[in-house]
Design an enzyme around this catalytic site. Structure first.
Site, PDB file in Angstrom:
ATOM      1  N   LYS A  13      -0.393 -15.946  40.504  1.00 24.25           N
ATOM      2  CA  LYS A  13      -0.042 -17.112  39.697  1.00 24.25           C
ATOM      3  C   LYS A  13       1.472 -17.150  39.609  1.00 24.25           C
ATOM      4  CE  LYS A  13       0.913 -18.534  35.924  1.00 24.25           C
ATOM      5  NZ  LYS A  13       2.108 -19.305  35.509  1.00 24.25           N
ATOM      6  N   GLU A  46       6.320  -5.081  34.330  1.00 22.04           N
ATOM      7  CA  GLU A  46       7.758  -4.960  34.544  1.00 22.04           C
ATOM      8  C   GLU A  46       8.377  -6.017  33.658  1.00 22.04           C
ATOM      9  OE1 GLU A  46      11.087  -5.605  35.174  1.00 22.04           O
ATOM     10  OE2 GLU A  46      10.760  -6.346  37.206  1.00 22.04           O
ATOM     11  N   CYS A  70      15.970  -9.361  34.802  1.00 20.62           N
ATOM     12  CA  CYS A  70      15.421  -8.439  33.807  1.00 20.62           C
ATOM     13  C   CYS A  70      16.273  -7.184  33.689  1.00 20.62           C
ATOM     14  CB  CYS A  70      13.983  -8.085  34.159  1.00 20.62           C
ATOM     15  SG  CYS A  70      13.793  -7.578  35.863  1.00 20.62           S
ATOM     16  N   GLU A 103      17.480  -9.435  24.169  1.00 20.76           N
ATOM     17  CA  GLU A 103      17.730  -9.921  25.516  1.00 20.76           C
ATOM     18  C   GLU A 103      18.037 -11.418  25.464  1.00 20.76           C
ATOM     19  OE1 GLU A 103      14.283  -9.767  28.112  1.00 20.76           O
ATOM     20  OE2 GLU A 103      15.559  -9.323  29.826  1.00 20.76           O
TER      21      GLU A 103
END
Lengths: 329, 783
Positions: free
Chosen positions: B193, B267, B301, B395
């Site tokens: 996806k 992750e 990331c 973040e």
């Protein structure tokens, strides 16, 4: 368009900036210099992919590259005739019709660079062009002749009419860490140049490490070099992008600390138009616009011009060019 | 604006436009009438209900893609299921040939992929052309090799089945490669996806996979939004979920898959430290920052988003950095002369703006570069922040670097690790002693020394803490798509004999306490429980631990963290010594086992001593690796202890089960909190004295007796426990996996299946891998 005088003015060496007077040898600064080879290589390897100049911009940038070429002949078989031919090419680096079409009719190269014996010939051949003659000096290329003769050679070349002196440093002072001797030598050579501008050739291919390149760069600037230059063209490895990054970052630090701008000249091995563009991008990005002018930037090159001429003709005509369509230097 | 003349450019030496053409991409989209269905069973489905995907740099609609429904997912999973057995039965070489073909096709169509990626995502064409797409091809080549070698190098392992992959928008095709290449190499089939914002390169990849002859159903792509992703995660027909994305969604996926038996790798996000020591090559460190936080507009990331610079050089560093920032060029991502492109979507842009505007401390510096109108945000530096500042913790996922200073290496490590995350870290110093000392101390799955954002298929990538678990790349990445080939039986809950009427113990009363911090401690609650033999004889009492005992045990385990720094030789010596001391009391332990289980205990004691020897042997032999990455330098894969491991030990083997959990944990440098067999805990209690006399530092092993059901929850939910294993016969696996989402501790639970403790199933690499995480330390070198 007053291109003629404007273009000519740009050829004058160090016209726009105060000359670097040098400073006291600062060994703490020299000792703190770092140059991480892997990181510098990575930056150098990506600059070509990060910057691209196309079409009109590429043509303009290539013309700029011509304006900063030190058109060079440094061969044992140089003769007056050979040097005169080179000087004619320096005056008229690209055929006039192309220069007219590009809007830069008076374009010349940055300087002509020859051995001492050819200085007078070159000066005469360039009379009235405004193009300075640069002489390689101080026992070029090894720099191992008697010290007093190396110093004397500078004076001879200046008297013969050289406006720029490309000296070679004693590589052994770098390789043995004798910074004081390197500084003193550079000081003496700068003094011997008088009003002529001095380019310090580091012979980076013989200095072993980028850290040494950085240290030698700083010391030559501290001792009053107007330009720092990579190579004689006679070493096994000449100008490279990693060496260039190392040296121009030192120039940036030197300006930040002293306020004086020092010029940069990569020499040897730059023969393609595309390489020249990469160098110009690197200068623009790392040091900024002033270092895209002949008073602060030169290419030491002999065959680069030919490739640029072909690219310019391609730009004008849309057809790939051939070397025999352009005058030899 | 008039077009400048060549002469004017000669004077200005400006950069001009250098656009990459988009005609081929537009024509590919037009060939599909601008509308895409899913890729299921080797063909595009008819477009259903669609949504638009836009070029964030211009706002223009690129195409319409289909919102994946439950029925679409069913069809895709069914296709993958049908294809899987045959795909798994192919030889490694046959699978390698397909992966090789995919690598070649990516290279052949590299420009089409790069331009499409840039148009859908907004990243500069330089990055998609020079970084993303070459890494994609490299990943397929490398995994062709893994497929080729798998049978010989990973004996006894088999694929998981159907893998569901849910991937993000920041590296759309690269993340596809990271999931698909590994899954296919291992013999799994995939339902992927792609992200809602960036579905197009996945569809192009699926389409060209046909040219590789990839069998139908091996790769399926279902587009859609988060709901479609959630549907895939929840789908019964999926054996594994591989997710890359935010930590908050990762936690939801952990909860959603809890107890289902689905394998899971996550992750997730990060706030990765970028440490600059005063002896660093400043200019190179600054250039590194460009690649760390202004790469892909900071939407990475593992972005080095948290600058920690040594105080004495901070001012100089910041001023150099600002000058460099001013030179960055922002604009049309398709321009070959652009450093910073568009933010992926206006929603993300708004988030970045809100976060920066909400920052009330520190000084905000925006790069002086021209910012185009639209979905763009300038490179930004915020200095003068402290560890408590929100932006030092959260973040941002944008081109915003936050900075603070440190004084000493120790403080740098402390500040670097002062975060919930642990994805990557960068260290700049010219001192090799300092770099190699710091790298192992940083809580991160990847450490770059004097470089940043280096990636390669041969090197594992992934995080620790709330940055997720599992590795992608290398053999360690392949293992996340394999499981041991094994027939398992269900595990029966042991019966407890009724307490006898006669509660008198033979001889002097012995009530076992708990073993916490090297001391025998009374249970906090003050309750004890009678332990009765199968024949109804009272054997003694054990303390009933409660959540406060768990708290104390975990604190003691943390206080013993020096254990990880002891040498492997030292840990081996202690494991040998425990075995020696156990051997000296073998008869007593055998008798105790017989009392508790009714069966002779000699074999179990003997197996326990052997197991201790095994892990004493392993302690200094579970070696890391030096990865063959395309770089002058080394990428070191280190097997690092996970930290504090909690384990519910098996009921059926009271001594051997406990030793089988304890020994691998401590051999690898972990400390542990063990809950022994609920029905037969006395062997564990007897072991206290053995541990006390074996030079084991206090707190390395802590034992809390009591109810598995009661103690599992505080352990699984404990935010300072790094991993939890359950071999309990109680049905606790789902709860443990669900509760573990709090800090994303690594879980290893039995889902009610039995394990043979005496044979190969009871020890070895499977246990060692669960006791460690691979940290990859990149050290480029050269002078």
């Amino acid at each position: 368009m007053q291109t003629d005088t404007a273009a000519t003015k740009l050829q004058l060496p160090l016209a726009a900036h105060a000359r670097n007077p040098g400073m006291t040898l600062d060994l703490d600064w020299v000792a703190s210099v770092q140059a991480n080879t892997s990181a510098i290589e990575r930056r150098a390897a990506t600059i070509g992919g990060r910057r691209s100049v196309k079409k009109d911009f590429q043509a303009a940038w290539l013309l700029k590259a011509i304006s900063v070429i030190d058109l060079t002949t440094l061969s044992g078989d140089d003769t007056a005739g050979r040097v005169q031919r080179l000087c004619a090419k320096a005056r008229q680096p690209v055929q006039q019709s192309m220069l007219d079409a590009l809007g830069v009719p008076g374009l010349t190269v940055g300087a002509v660079c020859v051995y001492h014996d050819m200085v007078e010939t070159a000066v005469r051949a360039l009379e009235g062009s405004g193009i300075p003659v640069a002489a390689v000096s101080t026992g070029f290329p090894a720099g191992l002749s008697p010290y007093h003769l190396r110093i004397a050679e500078i004076g001879e070349s200046v008297r013969a009419g050289a406006k720029e002196i490309d000296i070679v440093i004693s590589r052994r002072h770098v390789l043995t860490g004798n910074w004081q001797a390197l500084y003193d030598e550079m000081r003496d050579m700068r003094a011997a140049c008088g009003d002529a501008h001095v380019k310090a050739i580091l012979a980076t291919g013989e200095l072993g490490t980028l850290r040494n390149v950085a240290r030698a760069s700083l010391i030559c600037m501290m001792a009053g070099a107007d330009f720092i230059k990579t190579s004689t063209g006679k070493e096994g490895v000449n100008a490279t992008l990693p060496v260039t990054l190392t040296m121009i970052r030192c120039i940036r630090d030197y300006e930040a600390r002293t306020g004086f701008k020092v010029g940069y000249k990569p020499a040897g091995g730059i023969s393609k138009a595309k390489d020249a563009l990469t160098y110009l991008c690197l200068m623009k990005d790392e040091l900024g616009h002033p270092w895209l002018q002949p008073d602060l930037f030169r290419f030491g090159a002999s065959s680069l011009l030919g490739d640029i001429e072909r690219q310019l003709e391609h730009f004008l005509t849309g057809h790939y060019s051939a070397a025999n369509r352009h005058a030899m230097g | 604006m008039n077009k400048p003349t060549v002469r004017e450019i000669f004077d200005s030496m400006a950069y001009g436009p250098a656009p990459e053409g988009s005609a081929e991409v537009l024509s590919w989209i037009a060939n599909h009438q601008g509308r895409f269905g899913h890729w299921i069973d080797g063909a595009f489905t008819k477009p259903g209900e669609t949504f638009e995907t836009r070029n964030p740099a211009t706002g223009a609609v690129l195409a319409e893609v289909t919102q994946g429904t439950r029925a679409d997912l069913d069809a895709a999973v069914a296709a993958a299921r049908r294809a899987q057995p045959k795909w798994a039965r192919l030889t490694g070489h046959q699978r390698a040939k397909y992966l090789y073909a995919l690598a070649r096709l990516v290279q052949k169509q590299s420009r089409l992929f790069a331009v499409l990626e840039t148009m859908d995502n907004g990243k500069p064409i330089r990055e998609s052309r020079d970084i993303d797409i070459p890494l994609v091809a490299r990943h397929f080549y490398y995994h062709a090799g893994l497929a080729q070698l798998m049978a010989s190098e990973q004996p006894g392992m088999e694929p998981l089945g159907v893998c569901g992959a849910v991937i993000p928008w920041n590296f759309p095709l690269l993340m596809l490669a990271w999931k698909v290449a590994s899954a296919l190499a291992a013999g799994n089939t995939v339902v992927l996806k792609p992200a809602e914002y960036t579905p197009l390169t996945a569809l192009l990849f699926a389409e060209i996979s046909r040219e590789a002859g990839l069998p139908k159903g091996v790769l399926n792509v279902v587009t859609g939004d988060g709901q479609t992703g959630a549907g895939l995660v929840a789908h019964d027909g999926v054996n594994k979920i591989a997710f890359t994305g935010s930590t908050s969604v990762g936690k939801k996926i952990r909860e959603a898959t809890a107890g289902t038996g689905k394998a899971l790798t996550l992750e997730l996000g990060g706030k990765s430290p970028y440490i600059v020591f005063d002896d660093a090559d400043m200019d190179s460190a600054i250039e590194g920052l460009v690649d760390a936080i202004w790469f892909n507009q900071g939407q990475v990331c593992c972005a080095g988003s948290r600058l920690l610079v040594q105080e004495g050089v901070a001012d100089r560093f910041h001023s150099k950095l600002k000058r460099r920032m001013d030179g960055l060029r922002m604009g049309d991502p398709l321009d070959k002369c652009i450093d910073v492109g568009a933010i992926v979507d206006p929603v993300q842009l708004a988030t970045i703006k809100t976060m920066v505007e909400g920052c009330t401390d520190g000084q905000v510096y925006h790069a002086a570069c021209a910012v185009p109108a639209g979905c763009f945000y300038p490179p930004t530096l915020i200095t003068g922040l402290s560890a408590a500042s929100t932006l030092m913790q959260e973040e941002i996922f944008g081109p915003v670097l936050v900075s603070m200073t440190f004084r000493t290496p120790e403080e740098a490590v402390a500040l670097a690790n002062n975060t919930r995350y642990g994805l990557a870290a960068t260290v700049w110093t010219e001192n090799v002693n300092l770099a190699l000392d710091i790298a192992p101390k940083l809580k991160a799955g990847v450490v770059w020394v004097n470089a940043t954002n280096l990636f390669d298929a041969a090197a594992g990538f992934g995080g620790v803490r709330e940055s997720g678990f599992g590795r992608e790349g290398g053999w360690e990445g392949l293992l996340a798509y394999l499981k041991p080939t094994r027939q398992t039986k269900s595990l029966a809950v042991p019966k407890t004999a009724a307490e006898p009427d006669d509660l008198v113990v033979d001889g002097l009363d012995r009530t076992a306490k708990l073993f916490i911090g090297g001391k025998q401690a009374r249970p906090d609650g003050g309750y004890s429980k009678a332990i009765v033999s199968p024949r109804g004889k009272l054997l003694g009492h054990v303390g009933l631990g409660n959540r406060k005992d768990i708290r104390n045990a975990v604190e003691a385990a943390h206080a013993a963290k020096g254990w990880a720094k002891t040498t492997a030789h030292n840990r081996a010596q202690i494991l040998f010594f425990i075995a020696e001391n156990l051997s000296a009391r073998a008869a007593e332990f055998a008798a105790r086992i017989k009392d508790q289980t009714g069966k002779p205990g000699e074999d179990e004691v003997d197996a326990s001593i052997q197991r201790l020897f095994s892990y004493a042997a392993w302690a200094d032999k579970f070696d890391g690796a030096v990865k063959s990455v395309p770089l002058r330098g080394v990428a070191i894969a280190m097997n690092e202890a996970r930290g504090v491991i909690a384990a519910l030990c098996p009921d059926e083997a009271p001594l051997l089960g406990l030793i089988s959990a304890m020994a691998p944990a401590i051999a690898m440098g972990n400390t542990c909190v063990l809950v022994p067999s609920e029905t037969a805990p006395l062997s564990a209690c007897d072991l206290y004295q053995v541990l006390e006399t074996s030079d084991l530092p206090a707190g390395v092993v802590n034992i809390v007796t009591g109810s598995h059901t009661e103690l599992a929850k505080p352990l699984a939910g404990h935010l300072d426990v790094d991993a939890m294993w359950s071999f309990s016969a109680q049905p606790l696996s789902a709860m443990i996996e669900r509760e573990s989402a709090g800090n994303l501790k690594r879980t290893w639970v039995n889902h009610g299946r039995a394990r043979g403790w005496y044979g190969a199933e009871g020890e070895g690499r499977e246990f060692l891998r669960q006791a460690t995480d691979v940290k990859t330390v990149w050290v480029p070198y050269g002078e």
